[in-house]
Design an enzyme around this catalytic site. Structure first.
Site, PDB file in Angstrom:
ATOM      1  CE  LYS A  29      -8.184   6.600  37.166  1.00 56.65           C
ATOM      2  NZ  LYS A  29      -7.374   7.492  37.673  1.00 56.65           N
ATOM      3  CD  GLN A  34      -5.269  10.508  37.746  1.00 57.70           C
ATOM      4  OE1 GLN A  34      -6.353   9.931  38.307  1.00 57.70           O
ATOM      5  NE2 GLN A  34      -4.137   9.791  37.555  1.00 57.70           N
ATOM      6  CG  ASP A  83      -6.702   5.737  44.092  1.00 61.70           C
ATOM      7  OD1 ASP A  83      -6.626   4.785  43.015  1.00 61.70           O
ATOM      8  OD2 ASP A  83      -6.605   7.006  43.922  1.00 61.70           O
TER       9      ASP A  83
HETATM   10  N1  GUN Z   1      -1.749   8.333  39.033  1.00 59.64           N
HETATM   11  C1  GUN Z   1      -1.253   7.110  38.373  1.00 59.64           C
HETATM   12  N2  GUN Z   1      -2.023   5.842  38.783  1.00 59.64           N
HETATM   13  C2  GUN Z   1      -2.763   6.303  39.796  1.00 59.64           C
HETATM   14  C3  GUN Z   1      -3.625   5.566  40.445  1.00 59.64           C
HETATM   15  O1  GUN Z   1      -3.860   4.339  40.380  1.00 59.64           O
HETATM   16  N3  GUN Z   1      -4.308   6.462  41.363  1.00 59.64           N
HETATM   17  C4  GUN Z   1      -4.418   7.786  41.327  1.00 59.64           C
HETATM   18  N4  GUN Z   1      -5.247   8.359  41.973  1.00 59.64           N
HETATM   19  N5  GUN Z   1      -3.580   8.491  40.876  1.00 59.64           N
HETATM   20  C5  GUN Z   1      -2.826   7.875  39.957  1.00 59.64           C
END
Ligand code: GUN
Length: 286
Positions: free
Chosen positions: A54, A98, A121
């Site tokens: 990211k 995350q 998200d």
């Molecule tokens: N962990 C696995 N997939 C995701 C996601 O799409 N967003 C977040 N914040 N954590 C994750």
């Protein structure tokens, strides 16, 4: 029989990112630079890889980015205090915490604390509720990416029977709603579904998000059906595998996504798109 078309999420992502880069350039003329903050708590190796990806996407597109890496023993209060600070910070338009978080931290409390406008998200209950109603919201990235890659492959969704396997809050539930919004007829299957292969074989579009490596073989797939594999399973040999047994399924399916290089790159691209949208909205430009 002709070979199934491989839907390249990597290639579709690159196309979308080119469009985003142009918008970033336009925005810079108005002194707006999209900003994303990522919060990572603890030492989960997969999460560290995702967060690095990211951060790299932000660099490539010229976004402002902050990554806050907190130790596994950080308290819930510390995480909430950081979220509050980022909610108030003008240079930040998107906040992503995350998941998973360490067990002693209540995930819901943290997600609920993120400003609705910065929830890139799409996990905040207000954004989830707006998705259900069909109002404007920030859409969860993986489900939005699934829809985008189906559309950009030129596949019509309206009137099709879509079967979604998996009912998670992150993928199964929202992708079902989005397919329905696109006028598909949607069936949801899950771990307690009886006769799953029989139901899956009725799908024109099959979306699989169950988290079990290679579980879906050709017996689940109608000849010519579109197959979207959201699975990301790390095998003992270190390789990444989807939920779909690609070699078996591609013998019968229509267009199909690979793992890696399918849904994965789309998720990050939609995160970048959401952050751009949030930046525009927070600056009164959308
Ligand atoms: N962990 C696995 N997939 C995701 C996601 O799409 N967003 C977040 N914040 N954590 C994750």
């Amino acid at each position: 029989m002709t070979a199934a078309t491989i839907i390249s999420g990597k290639q579709i992502s690159e196309e979308i990112r080119k469009g985003i880069a142009l918008e970033v350039e336009q925005l810079s003329k108005q002194n707006v630079r999209p900003g994303l903050a990522v919060v990572l708590v603890g030492d989960d190796p997969a999460s560290h890889v995702y967060v690095r990806n990211k951060e790299k996407a932000c660099q490539d597109l010229g976004y402002y980015s902050e990554v806050h890496r907190l130790s596994a023993d950080s308290s819930q209060e510390e995480v909430l205090a950081l979220v509050d600070k980022l909610n108030a910070q003008d240079s930040i338009h998107g906040i992503l915490v995350q998941l998973p978080l360490p067990k002693h931290i209540h995930e819901k409390a943290v997600i609920d604390a993120i400003s609705v406008e910065k929830d890139v998200d799409g996990f905040h209950p207000v954004n989830v509720g707006n998705l259900v109603i069909g109002d404007d919201s920030l859409l969860p990235c993986t489900p939005a990416g699934v829809i985008e890659m189906i559309k950009r492959t030129g596949i019509e969704i309206a009137g099709k029977h879509a079967v979604v396997i998996g009912r998670s809050n992150i993928v199964g539930k929202p992708v079902s709603l989005l397919l329905q919004r696109e006028n598909a007829t949607v069936t949801m299957c899950h771990s307690r579904t009886a006769n799953m292969a029989e139901i899956a074989r009725q799908a024109d579009i099959l979306v699989v998000a169950i988290g079990r490596a290679n579980m879906i073989d050709a017996s689940y797939v109608k000849p010519g059906a579109v197959v979207i594999d959201v699975g990301m399973n790390r095998l003992e040999n270190g390789k990444l595998a989807g939920d779909v047994d690609f070699e078996s399924v591609k013998q019968v399916s229509g267009p199909i996504t690979p793992v890696p290089g399918g849904v994965g790159p789309m998720t990050i691209t939609m995160l970048m798109q959401n952050t751009l949208l949030a930046a525009k909205r927070l600056n009164g430009l959308a």
